[in-house]
Design a protein around this motif. Structure first.
Motif, PDB file in Angstrom:
ATOM      1  N   ARG A 141      38.474  62.650 131.347  1.00  0.00           N
ATOM      2  CA  ARG A 141      37.231  62.688 131.825  1.00  0.00           C
ATOM      3  C   ARG A 141      37.007  61.442 132.773  1.00  0.00           C
ATOM      4  O   ARG A 141      36.140  61.288 134.068  1.00  0.00           O
ATOM      5  CB  ARG A 141      35.754  62.704 130.369  1.00  0.00           C
ATOM      6  CG  ARG A 141      35.122  61.889 131.173  1.00  0.00           C
ATOM      7  CD  ARG A 141      34.633  63.619 132.386  1.00  0.00           C
ATOM      8  NE  ARG A 141      32.937  63.678 132.995  1.00  0.00           N
ATOM      9  CZ  ARG A 141      31.897  63.880 131.923  1.00  0.00           C
ATOM     10  NH1 ARG A 141      31.833  64.821 131.155  1.00  0.00           N
ATOM     11  NH2 ARG A 141      30.860  63.997 132.879  1.00  0.00           N
ATOM     12  N   LEU A 142      37.895  60.490 132.265  1.00  0.00           N
ATOM     13  CA  LEU A 142      37.657  59.039 132.549  1.00  0.00           C
ATOM     14  C   LEU A 142      38.118  59.147 134.528  1.00  0.00           C
ATOM     15  O   LEU A 142      37.695  58.753 135.351  1.00  0.00           O
ATOM     16  CB  LEU A 142      38.321  58.257 132.490  1.00  0.00           C
ATOM     17  CG  LEU A 142      38.503  56.232 133.216  1.00  0.00           C
ATOM     18  CD1 LEU A 142      36.636  56.006 133.298  1.00  0.00           C
ATOM     19  CD2 LEU A 142      39.039  55.557 132.461  1.00  0.00           C
ATOM     20  N   GLU A 143      38.822  59.768 134.808  1.00  0.00           N
ATOM     21  CA  GLU A 143      39.571  60.064 135.838  1.00  0.00           C
ATOM     22  C   GLU A 143      38.953  60.369 136.780  1.00  0.00           C
ATOM     23  O   GLU A 143      38.850  60.607 138.157  1.00  0.00           O
ATOM     24  CB  GLU A 143      41.392  60.402 135.691  1.00  0.00           C
ATOM     25  CG  GLU A 143      42.489  60.574 136.991  1.00  0.00           C
ATOM     26  CD  GLU A 143      43.548  61.069 136.238  1.00  0.00           C
ATOM     27  OE1 GLU A 143      44.402  60.959 137.034  1.00  0.00           O
ATOM     28  OE2 GLU A 143      43.289  62.358 135.781  1.00  0.00           O
ATOM     29  N   ALA A 144      38.251  61.368 136.284  1.00  0.00           N
ATOM     30  CA  ALA A 144      37.572  62.256 137.034  1.00  0.00           C
ATOM     31  C   ALA A 144      35.854  62.020 137.972  1.00  0.00           C
ATOM     32  O   ALA A 144      36.207  61.838 138.860  1.00  0.00           O
ATOM     33  CB  ALA A 144      37.032  63.775 136.433  1.00  0.00           C
ATOM     34  N   GLU A 145      36.126  60.965 136.742  1.00  0.00           N
ATOM     35  CA  GLU A 145      34.950  60.336 137.280  1.00  0.00           C
ATOM     36  C   GLU A 145      35.274  59.255 138.024  1.00  0.00           C
ATOM     37  O   GLU A 145      34.152  58.636 139.126  1.00  0.00           O
ATOM     38  CB  GLU A 145      34.474  59.501 135.823  1.00  0.00           C
ATOM     39  CG  GLU A 145      33.522  60.177 134.897  1.00  0.00           C
ATOM     40  CD  GLU A 145      31.640  61.008 135.502  1.00  0.00           C
ATOM     41  OE1 GLU A 145      31.710  59.864 136.095  1.00  0.00           O
ATOM     42  OE2 GLU A 145      31.813  62.104 135.337  1.00  0.00           O
ATOM     43  N   ILE A 146      36.347  58.426 138.128  1.00  0.00           N
ATOM     44  CA  ILE A 146      37.055  56.911 139.448  1.00  0.00           C
ATOM     45  C   ILE A 146      37.361  58.273 140.238  1.00  0.00           C
ATOM     46  O   ILE A 146      36.659  57.544 141.179  1.00  0.00           O
ATOM     47  CB  ILE A 146      37.779  56.898 138.638  1.00  0.00           C
ATOM     48  CG1 ILE A 146      37.972  55.683 137.600  1.00  0.00           C
ATOM     49  CG2 ILE A 146      38.818  55.731 140.102  1.00  0.00           C
ATOM     50  CD1 ILE A 146      39.439  55.695 136.981  1.00  0.00           C
ATOM     51  N   ALA A 147      37.682  59.715 140.438  1.00  0.00           N
ATOM     52  CA  ALA A 147      37.394  60.036 141.686  1.00  0.00           C
ATOM     53  C   ALA A 147      36.620  60.194 142.264  1.00  0.00           C
ATOM     54  O   ALA A 147      36.178  60.784 143.320  1.00  0.00           O
ATOM     55  CB  ALA A 147      38.163  61.275 141.527  1.00  0.00           C
ATOM     56  N   ALA A 148      35.096  60.645 141.853  1.00  0.00           N
ATOM     57  CA  ALA A 148      33.768  60.764 141.902  1.00  0.00           C
ATOM     58  C   ALA A 148      32.932  59.342 142.457  1.00  0.00           C
ATOM     59  O   ALA A 148      32.114  59.960 142.589  1.00  0.00           O
ATOM     60  CB  ALA A 148      33.305  61.486 140.606  1.00  0.00           C
ATOM     61  N   GLY A 149      34.293  58.628 142.181  1.00  0.00           N
ATOM     62  CA  GLY A 149      33.413  57.675 142.602  1.00  0.00           C
ATOM     63  C   GLY A 149      32.010  56.567 141.494  1.00  0.00           C
ATOM     64  O   GLY A 149      31.118  56.209 141.847  1.00  0.00           O
ATOM     65  N   SER A 150      31.897  56.982 140.526  1.00  0.00           N
ATOM     66  CA  SER A 150      31.433  56.425 139.741  1.00  0.00           C
ATOM     67  C   SER A 150      31.581  55.053 138.952  1.00  0.00           C
ATOM     68  O   SER A 150      33.304  55.005 139.135  1.00  0.00           O
ATOM     69  CB  SER A 150      31.950  57.297 137.937  1.00  0.00           C
ATOM     70  OG  SER A 150      30.933  58.414 138.497  1.00  0.00           O
ATOM     71  N   ASP A 151      30.338  54.467 138.767  1.00  0.00           N
ATOM     72  CA  ASP A 151      30.904  53.407 137.950  1.00  0.00           C
ATOM     73  C   ASP A 151      31.657  53.250 136.990  1.00  0.00           C
ATOM     74  O   ASP A 151      31.285  53.851 136.231  1.00  0.00           O
ATOM     75  CB  ASP A 151      29.789  52.121 138.796  1.00  0.00           C
ATOM     76  CG  ASP A 151      28.735  52.240 137.720  1.00  0.00           C
ATOM     77  OD1 ASP A 151      28.558  52.889 137.107  1.00  0.00           O
ATOM     78  OD2 ASP A 151      27.197  51.768 138.324  1.00  0.00           O
ATOM     79  N   ALA A 152      31.072  51.622 136.668  1.00  0.00           N
ATOM     80  CA  ALA A 152      31.976  51.571 134.746  1.00  0.00           C
ATOM     81  C   ALA A 152      30.847  52.442 133.726  1.00  0.00           C
ATOM     82  O   ALA A 152      31.424  53.141 133.026  1.00  0.00           O
ATOM     83  CB  ALA A 152      32.425  50.818 134.931  1.00  0.00           C
ATOM     84  N   ALA A 153      30.049  51.938 134.356  1.00  0.00           N
ATOM     85  CA  ALA A 153      28.712  52.643 133.194  1.00  0.00           C
ATOM     86  C   ALA A 153      28.425  53.975 133.586  1.00  0.00           C
ATOM     87  O   ALA A 153      28.580  54.212 132.229  1.00  0.00           O
ATOM     88  CB  ALA A 153      27.399  51.758 133.427  1.00  0.00           C
ATOM     89  N   GLN A 154      28.475  54.449 134.298  1.00  0.00           N
ATOM     90  CA  GLN A 154      28.360  55.427 134.597  1.00  0.00           C
ATOM     91  C   GLN A 154      29.492  56.277 134.089  1.00  0.00           C
ATOM     92  O   GLN A 154      29.481  57.459 132.723  1.00  0.00           O
ATOM     93  CB  GLN A 154      28.685  56.645 135.966  1.00  0.00           C
ATOM     94  CG  GLN A 154      27.069  55.925 136.468  1.00  0.00           C
ATOM     95  CD  GLN A 154      26.655  55.885 138.349  1.00  0.00           C
ATOM     96  OE1 GLN A 154      27.676  55.729 138.611  1.00  0.00           O
ATOM     97  NE2 GLN A 154      26.206  56.341 138.449  1.00  0.00           N
ATOM     98  N   ALA A 155      30.729  56.220 134.090  1.00  0.00           N
ATOM     99  CA  ALA A 155      31.824  56.865 133.843  1.00  0.00           C
ATOM    100  C   ALA A 155      32.352  56.452 131.647  1.00  0.00           C
ATOM    101  O   ALA A 155      32.546  57.518 131.117  1.00  0.00           O
ATOM    102  CB  ALA A 155      33.103  55.697 134.293  1.00  0.00           C
ATOM    103  N   LEU A 156      32.011  55.405 131.513  1.00  0.00           N
ATOM    104  CA  LEU A 156      31.734  55.352 129.798  1.00  0.00           C
ATOM    105  C   LEU A 156      30.671  56.119 128.778  1.00  0.00           C
ATOM    106  O   LEU A 156      31.113  56.460 128.138  1.00  0.00           O
ATOM    107  CB  LEU A 156      31.281  53.485 129.617  1.00  0.00           C
ATOM    108  CG  LEU A 156      32.552  53.199 128.949  1.00  0.00           C
ATOM    109  CD1 LEU A 156      31.576  51.668 129.110  1.00  0.00           C
ATOM    110  CD2 LEU A 156      33.124  53.033 128.054  1.00  0.00           C
ATOM    111  N   ALA A 157      29.287  56.105 130.026  1.00  0.00           N
ATOM    112  CA  ALA A 157      28.843  57.526 129.209  1.00  0.00           C
ATOM    113  C   ALA A 157      28.896  58.685 129.380  1.00  0.00           C
ATOM    114  O   ALA A 157      29.043  59.681 128.850  1.00  0.00           O
ATOM    115  CB  ALA A 157      27.135  57.518 130.444  1.00  0.00           C
ATOM    116  N   ALA A 158      29.859  58.762 130.691  1.00  0.00           N
ATOM    117  CA  ALA A 158      29.906  60.481 130.735  1.00  0.00           C
ATOM    118  C   ALA A 158      31.709  60.523 129.446  1.00  0.00           C
ATOM    119  O   ALA A 158      31.610  61.426 128.867  1.00  0.00           O
ATOM    120  CB  ALA A 158      31.246  60.249 131.987  1.00  0.00           C
TER     121      ALA A 158
END
Length: 215
Positions: A141-158
């Motif tokens: 999920r973290l890898e996908a969030e990074i690819a989608a351009g999420s910031d750290a806060a968004q990635a952690l929530a996901a």
């Protein structure tokens, strides 16, 4: 995703340690359903030692810091939890290396290294009803969030949301590793303590990150 420095790594590790101590009874109760019930106790004792020596941990760089934390955990946590959690921190530290900042991609690589270390140490795979059944989808999920351009806060929530879902899904599995594996089909119907432990801890990290604005 913005880079992460030593201050943010400190926040994450300290939150992990405090969550392990705060949830000693809950984690122990989960483990007692089909295991020997010592998971909460073991984890809390180990991370109490981390907190007790917090200011003295070598912070030459992020890799050194994580390896030192791993060494304390391995030395202080009893049973199988010590080697598994200690290996995770040490592999992550080895992968981070001599750096003062981490990119999202580096964090993914560190988590992948931790996963491989746990697999080797615990002789476990995804689907065996262990913490791997949360760690692997969370890393994906973290890898996908990074690819989608999420910031750290968004990635952690996901990641926290994914962790909770993955932990709850372990209730449908039959344990194939650890003390719970001795119970066979009776292990179905209850969540894995280690998996839920990771989910609870990730939830606490998410809360701490949003509260302290570490992104």
């Amino acid at each position: 995703m913005s880079s992460t420095g030593q201050q943010q790594v400190d926040l994450v590790v300290r939150t992990i340690a405090q969550a392990a101590v705060d949830n000693e009874k809950y984690f122990g109760d989960l483990d007692a359903v089909v295991g020997d019930g010592d998971f909460g106790y073991s984890l809390a004792r180990g991370f109490e030692n981390v907190l007790a020596g917090w200011d003295d941990v070598d912070r030459t760089d992020i890799g050194t810091f994580l390896k030192k934390i791993g060494m304390v955990i391995t030395a202080r946590i009893g049973g199988t939890s010590g080697p598994i959690w200690g290996t995770a921190f040490m592999r992550a530290g080895m992968t981070a290396g001599a750096t003062d900042t981490l990119t999202g991609e580096q964090v993914v690589a560190m988590l992948r290294a931790a996963v491989e270390g746990i697999k080797a140490r615990g002789q476990a795979e995804v689907g065996d009803k262990t913490l791997l059944d949360v760690l692997v989808p969370v890393t994906d999920r973290l890898e996908a969030e990074i690819a989608a351009g999420s910031d750290a806060a968004q990635a952690l929530a996901a990641m926290a949301a994914t962790a909770q879902e993955a932990a709850e899904a372990t209730a449908d599995m039959v344990a194939r590793r650890g003390r719970a594996s001795y119970t066979g089909e009776r292990s179905r119907g209850s969540v894995d303590a280690g998996a839920m432990g990771v989910a609870v801890i990730l939830g606490r990290i998410d809360e701490a990150w949003q509260r302290e604005g570490a992104s």
